[in-house]
Design an enzyme around this catalytic site. Sequence first.
Site, PDB file in Angstrom:
ATOM      1  N   GLY A 241     -23.057  -9.163  -4.714  1.00  0.00           N
ATOM      2  CA  GLY A 241     -22.710  -8.335  -5.862  1.00  0.00           C
ATOM      3  C   GLY A 241     -23.904  -7.623  -6.456  1.00  0.00           C
ATOM      4  O   GLY A 241     -23.792  -6.477  -6.927  1.00  0.00           O
ATOM      5  N   ASP A 242     -25.074  -8.256  -6.436  1.00  0.00           N
ATOM      6  CA  ASP A 242     -26.294  -7.620  -6.936  1.00  0.00           C
ATOM      7  C   ASP A 242     -26.719  -6.484  -6.006  1.00  0.00           C
ATOM      8  O   ASP A 242     -27.166  -5.426  -6.470  1.00  0.00           O
ATOM      9  CB  ASP A 242     -27.414  -8.651  -7.050  1.00  0.00           C
ATOM     10  CG  ASP A 242     -27.058  -9.781  -7.997  1.00  0.00           C
ATOM     11  OD1 ASP A 242     -26.392  -9.528  -9.012  1.00  0.00           O
ATOM     12  OD2 ASP A 242     -27.444 -10.936  -7.708  1.00  0.00           O
ATOM     13  N   ALA A 243     -26.579  -6.701  -4.697  1.00  0.00           N
ATOM     14  CA  ALA A 243     -26.893  -5.636  -3.741  1.00  0.00           C
ATOM     15  C   ALA A 243     -25.936  -4.469  -3.925  1.00  0.00           C
ATOM     16  O   ALA A 243     -26.330  -3.292  -3.847  1.00  0.00           O
ATOM     17  CB  ALA A 243     -26.816  -6.172  -2.315  1.00  0.00           C
ATOM     18  N   ALA A 246     -26.982  -2.539  -7.066  1.00  0.00           N
ATOM     19  CA  ALA A 246     -28.220  -1.798  -6.818  1.00  0.00           C
ATOM     20  C   ALA A 246     -27.949  -0.550  -5.976  1.00  0.00           C
ATOM     21  O   ALA A 246     -28.493   0.524  -6.243  1.00  0.00           O
ATOM     22  CB  ALA A 246     -29.241  -2.693  -6.129  1.00  0.00           C
TER      23      ALA A 246
END
Length: 296
Positions: A241-243, A246
Amino acid sequence: MVRVVAAGHVNWDVTLRVEALPEPDGEARIVSQRRSGGGSAANAAVALAGFGVDTGVVGSVGDDENGLLARRELERVGVDLRGLRVVEDAETSVKYLVVDGDGEVMVLGNDGANEAVAPGDVDPGYVRPADHVHLTSQHPDTAARLADLAADAGATVSFDPGRRLDERDYAATIEATDVLFVNDREALEVLEGDAAYPESEVSDQVVVVKHGAEGATVHTPAASFEHPGFDVEPVDTTGAGDAFAAGFIAVLLDHPGDYERALEFANACGALAAQSEGARTAPSFPEVEAFLGEQF
């Protein structure tokens, strides 16, 4: 100058891979063990830096060995650490991530020093020059302070509140947010008239709803766009989810308003991250472009 400031948790992760999660009073054999930096703000900052974006982080770690290791990892990939507070005589937050054979994750952890940044600790001179501020789970008052500073300076703001959305009052931060990232469960709270987050507060914002393996949908004031995601075999969904976030931000920085392109690129980032072990697995631009080229 830092172009994007990512704010929130900076952790040290211990990832334990098991074939299957044990039943109550049961036992599971650890297949592999991995230690690395983690935390949603740090993960997003590392991914953005990997995309060639000048990125800094606002967060906090202890002055222990885990904090030193976390800082070294961030420095190694070029993340600016002037906004990172090192708390004396405090422990860095450690998260134990138990990953089963299907790539699903269970998280155990302590809070440690990861929310030691109070609103008064935020340096306006560090935040205001940025083009974009990406907020992740942190103390609501600190998140609201960062959002207000960014908005006053004309920067755009994104927010990915994560698992603690239903435990905390983030209404002020959401109101100041331009791009909100939520999953299906969180979307029900934000978009379906929950008392803390009335629909009127987010109607003029961009809301990105992540559906996991089923892709994602982006709702804008003008239209909604869907992307079905990519059919990959997940190894570890930690940090995917962070990727995703970003990748979405990186595209919008250079292509404002191109939400379809951002959605496709973000889904590719999430899919590639899920195919690798650990939270710090965001792909580079060439890797994403190669992956997208293989899909068509």
